[in-house]
Scaffold this motif. Sequence first.
Motif, PDB file in Angstrom:
ATOM      1  N   MET A  97       0.743 -64.563  45.723  1.00  0.00           N
ATOM      2  CA  MET A  97       1.185 -64.322  44.350  1.00  0.00           C
ATOM      3  C   MET A  97       0.655 -62.975  43.860  1.00  0.00           C
ATOM      4  SD  MET A  97       2.944 -67.070  43.733  1.00  0.00           S
ATOM      5  CE  MET A  97       3.226 -67.008  41.961  1.00  0.00           C
ATOM      6  N   GLY A  98       1.241 -62.478  42.758  1.00  0.00           N
ATOM      7  CA  GLY A  98       0.889 -61.163  42.229  1.00  0.00           C
ATOM      8  C   GLY A  98      -0.500 -61.066  41.625  1.00  0.00           C
ATOM      9  N   SER A  99      -1.050 -62.171  41.162  1.00  0.00           N
ATOM     10  CA  SER A  99      -2.396 -62.157  40.583  1.00  0.00           C
ATOM     11  C   SER A  99      -3.050 -63.518  40.795  1.00  0.00           C
ATOM     12  CB  SER A  99      -2.347 -61.846  39.086  1.00  0.00           C
ATOM     13  OG  SER A  99      -1.841 -62.959  38.375  1.00  0.00           O
ATOM     14  N   ALA A 100      -4.357 -63.539  40.620  1.00  0.00           N
ATOM     15  CA  ALA A 100      -5.099 -64.793  40.745  1.00  0.00           C
ATOM     16  C   ALA A 100      -4.659 -65.789  39.669  1.00  0.00           C
ATOM     17  CB  ALA A 100      -6.600 -64.529  40.652  1.00  0.00           C
ATOM     18  N   ASP A 101      -4.358 -65.304  38.460  1.00  0.00           N
ATOM     19  CA  ASP A 101      -3.900 -66.193  37.382  1.00  0.00           C
ATOM     20  C   ASP A 101      -2.556 -66.832  37.729  1.00  0.00           C
ATOM     21  OD1 ASP A 101      -6.154 -65.731  35.845  1.00  0.00           O
ATOM     22  OD2 ASP A 101      -5.191 -64.184  34.610  1.00  0.00           O
ATOM     23  N   GLU A 102      -1.654 -66.047  38.345  1.00  0.00           N
ATOM     24  CA  GLU A 102      -0.358 -66.589  38.751  1.00  0.00           C
ATOM     25  C   GLU A 102      -0.536 -67.619  39.866  1.00  0.00           C
ATOM     26  OE1 GLU A 102       2.379 -62.697  37.658  1.00  0.00           O
ATOM     27  OE2 GLU A 102       1.619 -62.918  39.693  1.00  0.00           O
ATOM     28  N   ALA A 103      -1.459 -67.347  40.771  1.00  0.00           N
ATOM     29  CA  ALA A 103      -1.738 -68.295  41.853  1.00  0.00           C
ATOM     30  C   ALA A 103      -2.259 -69.613  41.276  1.00  0.00           C
ATOM     31  CB  ALA A 103      -2.745 -67.701  42.838  1.00  0.00           C
ATOM     32  N   GLN A 104      -3.162 -69.539  40.312  1.00  0.00           N
ATOM     33  CA  GLN A 104      -3.695 -70.747  39.686  1.00  0.00           C
ATOM     34  C   GLN A 104      -2.600 -71.511  38.938  1.00  0.00           C
ATOM     35  OE1 GLN A 104      -6.771 -72.159  40.138  1.00  0.00           O
ATOM     36  NE2 GLN A 104      -6.867 -70.560  41.691  1.00  0.00           N
ATOM     37  N   ALA A 105      -1.688 -70.782  38.292  1.00  0.00           N
ATOM     38  CA  ALA A 105      -0.572 -71.428  37.590  1.00  0.00           C
ATOM     39  C   ALA A 105       0.330 -72.163  38.589  1.00  0.00           C
ATOM     40  CB  ALA A 105       0.236 -70.393  36.808  1.00  0.00           C
ATOM     41  N   ALA A 106       0.564 -71.543  39.750  1.00  0.00           N
ATOM     42  CA  ALA A 106       1.394 -72.181  40.783  1.00  0.00           C
ATOM     43  C   ALA A 106       0.717 -73.435  41.320  1.00  0.00           C
ATOM     44  CB  ALA A 106       1.681 -71.192  41.912  1.00  0.00           C
ATOM     45  N   ILE A 107      -0.594 -73.381  41.531  1.00  0.00           N
ATOM     46  CA  ILE A 107      -1.338 -74.561  41.988  1.00  0.00           C
ATOM     47  C   ILE A 107      -1.192 -75.682  40.959  1.00  0.00           C
ATOM     48  CG2 ILE A 107      -3.639 -75.519  42.431  1.00  0.00           C
ATOM     49  CD1 ILE A 107      -4.362 -72.749  43.653  1.00  0.00           C
ATOM     50  N   ALA A 108      -1.429 -75.337  39.692  1.00  0.00           N
ATOM     51  CA  ALA A 108      -1.358 -76.341  38.619  1.00  0.00           C
ATOM     52  C   ALA A 108       0.052 -76.918  38.501  1.00  0.00           C
ATOM     53  CB  ALA A 108      -1.789 -75.719  37.292  1.00  0.00           C
ATOM     54  N   GLY A 109       1.065 -76.094  38.690  1.00  0.00           N
ATOM     55  CA  GLY A 109       2.437 -76.548  38.499  1.00  0.00           C
ATOM     56  C   GLY A 109       3.060 -77.241  39.694  1.00  0.00           C
ATOM     57  N   LEU A 110       2.638 -76.872  40.901  1.00  0.00           N
ATOM     58  CA  LEU A 110       3.318 -77.385  42.097  1.00  0.00           C
ATOM     59  C   LEU A 110       2.520 -78.379  42.926  1.00  0.00           C
ATOM     60  CD1 LEU A 110       5.051 -74.092  43.296  1.00  0.00           C
ATOM     61  CD2 LEU A 110       6.144 -76.108  42.301  1.00  0.00           C
ATOM     62  N   ASN A 111       1.190 -78.334  42.867  1.00  0.00           N
ATOM     63  CA  ASN A 111       0.394 -79.253  43.676  1.00  0.00           C
ATOM     64  C   ASN A 111       0.698 -80.700  43.277  1.00  0.00           C
ATOM     65  OD1 ASN A 111      -1.592 -79.843  45.687  1.00  0.00           O
ATOM     66  ND2 ASN A 111      -3.008 -80.340  44.032  1.00  0.00           N
ATOM     67  N   GLY A 112       1.109 -81.500  44.257  1.00  0.00           N
ATOM     68  CA  GLY A 112       1.432 -82.896  44.000  1.00  0.00           C
ATOM     69  C   GLY A 112       2.876 -83.136  43.577  1.00  0.00           C
ATOM     70  N   SER A 113       3.638 -82.057  43.351  1.00  0.00           N
ATOM     71  CA  SER A 113       5.036 -82.241  42.950  1.00  0.00           C
ATOM     72  C   SER A 113       5.877 -82.687  44.140  1.00  0.00           C
ATOM     73  CB  SER A 113       5.597 -80.949  42.344  1.00  0.00           C
ATOM     74  OG  SER A 113       5.652 -79.924  43.313  1.00  0.00           O
ATOM     75  N   SER A 114       6.954 -83.386  43.857  1.00  0.00           N
ATOM     76  CA  SER A 114       7.832 -83.907  44.896  1.00  0.00           C
ATOM     77  C   SER A 114       8.975 -82.938  45.167  1.00  0.00           C
ATOM     78  CB  SER A 114       8.388 -85.265  44.472  1.00  0.00           C
ATOM     79  OG  SER A 114       9.227 -85.773  45.479  1.00  0.00           O
ATOM     80  N   VAL A 115       9.101 -82.514  46.423  1.00  0.00           N
ATOM     81  CA  VAL A 115      10.188 -81.634  46.851  1.00  0.00           C
ATOM     82  C   VAL A 115      10.788 -82.238  48.102  1.00  0.00           C
ATOM     83  CG1 VAL A 115      10.790 -79.325  47.667  1.00  0.00           C
ATOM     84  CG2 VAL A 115       9.077 -79.590  45.871  1.00  0.00           C
ATOM     85  N   GLU A 116      12.086 -82.524  48.052  1.00  0.00           N
ATOM     86  CA  GLU A 116      12.777 -83.155  49.183  1.00  0.00           C
ATOM     87  C   GLU A 116      12.087 -84.462  49.597  1.00  0.00           C
ATOM     88  OE1 GLU A 116      15.683 -82.101  50.581  1.00  0.00           O
ATOM     89  OE2 GLU A 116      15.766 -80.414  49.195  1.00  0.00           O
ATOM     90  N   GLY A 117      11.558 -85.191  48.605  1.00  0.00           N
ATOM     91  CA  GLY A 117      10.937 -86.480  48.876  1.00  0.00           C
ATOM     92  C   GLY A 117       9.522 -86.415  49.419  1.00  0.00           C
ATOM     93  N   ARG A 118       8.934 -85.225  49.435  1.00  0.00           N
ATOM     94  CA  ARG A 118       7.559 -85.077  49.944  1.00  0.00           C
ATOM     95  C   ARG A 118       6.669 -84.522  48.836  1.00  0.00           C
ATOM     96  NH1 ARG A 118       6.681 -83.009  55.595  1.00  0.00           N
ATOM     97  NH2 ARG A 118       7.066 -84.983  56.572  1.00  0.00           N
ATOM     98  N   SER A 119       5.438 -84.984  48.791  1.00  0.00           N
ATOM     99  CA  SER A 119       4.477 -84.522  47.800  1.00  0.00           C
ATOM    100  C   SER A 119       3.796 -83.258  48.324  1.00  0.00           C
ATOM    101  CB  SER A 119       3.442 -85.618  47.545  1.00  0.00           C
ATOM    102  OG  SER A 119       2.498 -85.172  46.611  1.00  0.00           O
ATOM    103  N   LEU A 120       4.082 -82.118  47.687  1.00  0.00           N
ATOM    104  CA  LEU A 120       3.515 -80.847  48.136  1.00  0.00           C
ATOM    105  C   LEU A 120       2.008 -80.791  47.907  1.00  0.00           C
ATOM    106  CD1 LEU A 120       5.854 -78.001  46.852  1.00  0.00           C
ATOM    107  CD2 LEU A 120       5.836 -79.120  49.069  1.00  0.00           C
TER     108      LEU A 120
END
Length: 94
Positions: A53-76
């Motif tokens: 990611m472009g910055s550490a803050d953006e990386a943390q936002a992606a972790i917060a937003g995507l960790n554990g989310s379901s994509v194609e039936g799998r928990s990322l």
Amino acid sequence: MPLCKKLYVSNLDYKITQPDLEQMFVPYGAVISVQLIMDRESGRSKGFAFVEMGSADEAQAAIAGLNGSSVEGRSLSVDEARSQLPRHGGSKRS
């Protein structure tokens, strides 16, 4: 503790492509690179990738937003990438 910009993404469906991954992370900031790890022999995804990611803050936002989310039936699983440990051994013998 310094924040990392490179993320390790696992438990991906084998059909996910690099453009798919980029589209998943773009809402959280600038995606610098996507490296989907492929099996050399089969050419199929191994189910994990690295996203920078472009910055550490953006990386943390992606972790917060995507960790554990379901994509194609799998928990990322999305987390900070760790440094690769040195490898030992292993030359193939004929």
